[in-house]
Design a protein around this motif. Sequence first.
Motif: not given
Length: 764
Positions: A146-155, A322-333
């Motif tokens: 769930t951290s990889l999308p933060v690296h790969f999609l944030a920007n 955005a949907i992929i990133l939001a999903g991963c952050l939701t799972i992490k939260a």
Amino acid sequence: MEYATSSAVEADDASTKGLLSHATRNKFARRSRDRSEDPDGPGPKFAYGGPGWWKHQMLADRDQTCSSMEGKNVVIHLVINIAATMILGMSNTYQQLITSLSTSELRWALSKHEDSRVGTNSPFNINHKKSKKVQSWCQWILLIATSLPVHFLANSVIGPTVYYQPPTNITFHAVGELGHSQISSYNSSLLYGLKDREDAGDRACWLAFRTRVYSITQSHFDRPGDIINELENWTQNTVAINYTVACDQYAVTATYDELRDKEFNTDLSAPNATLYSIGFCGYGRDVACSLYGNDPYGDSDDDDDDGMGEKMCRLSVRMSAAIILAGCLTIKAVYMVTIMLRARRKIKTQCLTFGDVVAASALDSSLQIHNECLVNAFEGHRHLVQHTCHPKHCRPGAEPSVNGDSIGHCQKCKKFNETNRAADLVHPSIAIKYKKSLLANLGGNAMTQIGILMISSCAMFGISLMLAVYVGLAAQDFRYQCSPKISEGWVTKCEKGLAHYLKYRFGHFGGFDTAAPLGKLEMDSLNSELAAFAISNGAQLLYSVLYILLIYNFSLITMEHDWGKLETLRGPLRCTLVQGEGFKQTYLLQLPKRVLYPMMGFSALMHWLLGQSISTKETIWSDGAHGVHPFEASRYDVVYGAYAIWVSTVLMLTQTGICWWAFSYSREGFMPQMYGSIRACCAATTELKGFPKDGIQWGDLGEGEKFRHAGFSSGEVGDIIPAELYCGRVSGMQDGSRKEQKKFDSTQAIIGRVERRILRTKIS
């Protein structure tokens, strides 16, 4: 057909209508009224791209001028990188909770693995757990995944988009005959045949002449090679149509829907045949188009967008990303909240700091390691083996051995040997104050880390140096072109100055007009979208790996520094398991605030600068104003900013220097090196009986039966005697430890008697 951006005389609407017939002027006026009645304007509110993961996009901001969007783009990406750094920091905290050992696992881990680290989030500590290894690995993988999308999609969630529409300012010019260059260019291209000659620009020009709508049909999207050149012409806002008297009666006499698939010749064998014709009016022979900017008398190679037409900029939210990133952050939260709720009103057992290990070992004598008070972290330790001879590896005729220490016996086969690596065997050490560096302590892992860091730093330095050379050459060329006499085509450049020219050529920060082009990706391609992900976030992903290694090393250095201070100064332990006057909770986990906050700020700045150094900018060509055949084409351009590259290189070299200092860190003192070693902590607590207000101190604890002893004490301690042997003493032990020592001595005596009996039997 000739496309030109040089100067041309643009007729106004009144003069243009004067060249047309009365019927043509009525159709022209009616069409102009119809188009002006569109209340929403020509720009679409949503973008619809070709096939791909992020086809649908939502506007983060409405279409504006590019200069007004630059500041927003910079601030938004800076905020995104700060938030991403904080999220990754929180994830790092929960990773440490997963990898840390509980108090009940300390003695087992030491007996099986000799040593383990505390205070780091190394995943290899999971293998030292006594139970729930699979569960811990699954949780750790969940946090990483769930951290990889933060690296790969944030920007890439929000990115700059440059938006073009077809030219809307169409002027008509009646001429006696077309210029020689226009006719010869057209006739020479006919030699290649019909399929090679017909392209998007030909049809767009003919349609503009017949309908006053400059557009291309959807069929041209099946041939991207034909359409790219035409789309590039959309950066101009004026189409000048030159036509002969033979075509006067056909100008602006048809609608787009009537004409888009008609008046196309399939037979070019007839004399004077043209691709498009009506009556005696033929395209290329009697009609030709030229495209211009707003200022037909300006510089033909002006670098600015002053001559560009129908260009707007916007910030687009890529919805799929955005949907992929939001999903991963939701799972992490959800995971983090669940862990916190489950931990409420429960006794803490996870050892997160070396103070936790010291406190647990002092309160539970079964966790203490005796007779190793001066052994450094991860050095060799004595271990007790219960050996069973086996013919596979034990040499026939070898001296019998219960523990397998004798020559000719094997201690490697786990099936025939039971090994206790925390058996409290006597292990005296000489008191010396010189210590190894962190680089020597970490071994091969440190070399891998510093190797990756050096390669990255050298690559960035080489790129920055090469870019500086090109900037110098461009500056030299600018001075040559602008002095003492301004060269043709350099008027605007010279007026705006050298700084403006270099910014355009090499960029400064990523964005709309502040980034310089580096390359172009394939239009409307899924592979291009994946490449855009990788290019926009690849540098940040690599730096995140380096940042994790930097955090790991600084955690070890901070622990070693705090550990070493207890040799000279009395103080309370930083502990998370227990609290009271003898403990402190100045910061929860790995690093103190004075170290952690600057490192997180440095990381956020580096992530942002790397994102500005090289990124992708989307260009969209959209023709949705006519309502007949709305379409959209998209392409990603790779762009870079020289200023961002140079600043990030300086920071990267600074980080490399800091890491070299970190790897060479060592301290002087007789206190053994710890560097996160659980064994060193447990060996220092054999005579620690309490935690007073003023804290504890490490030092000489007096003479034992054979050796001197050193460790933590709540009372006064003496100075270490250099070059003296230190090990431990039985007389100063607590009751539980004394019982264990007696049990160990009786076991050793039994082993000795058995070995002597076997030897006497063999001799007899």
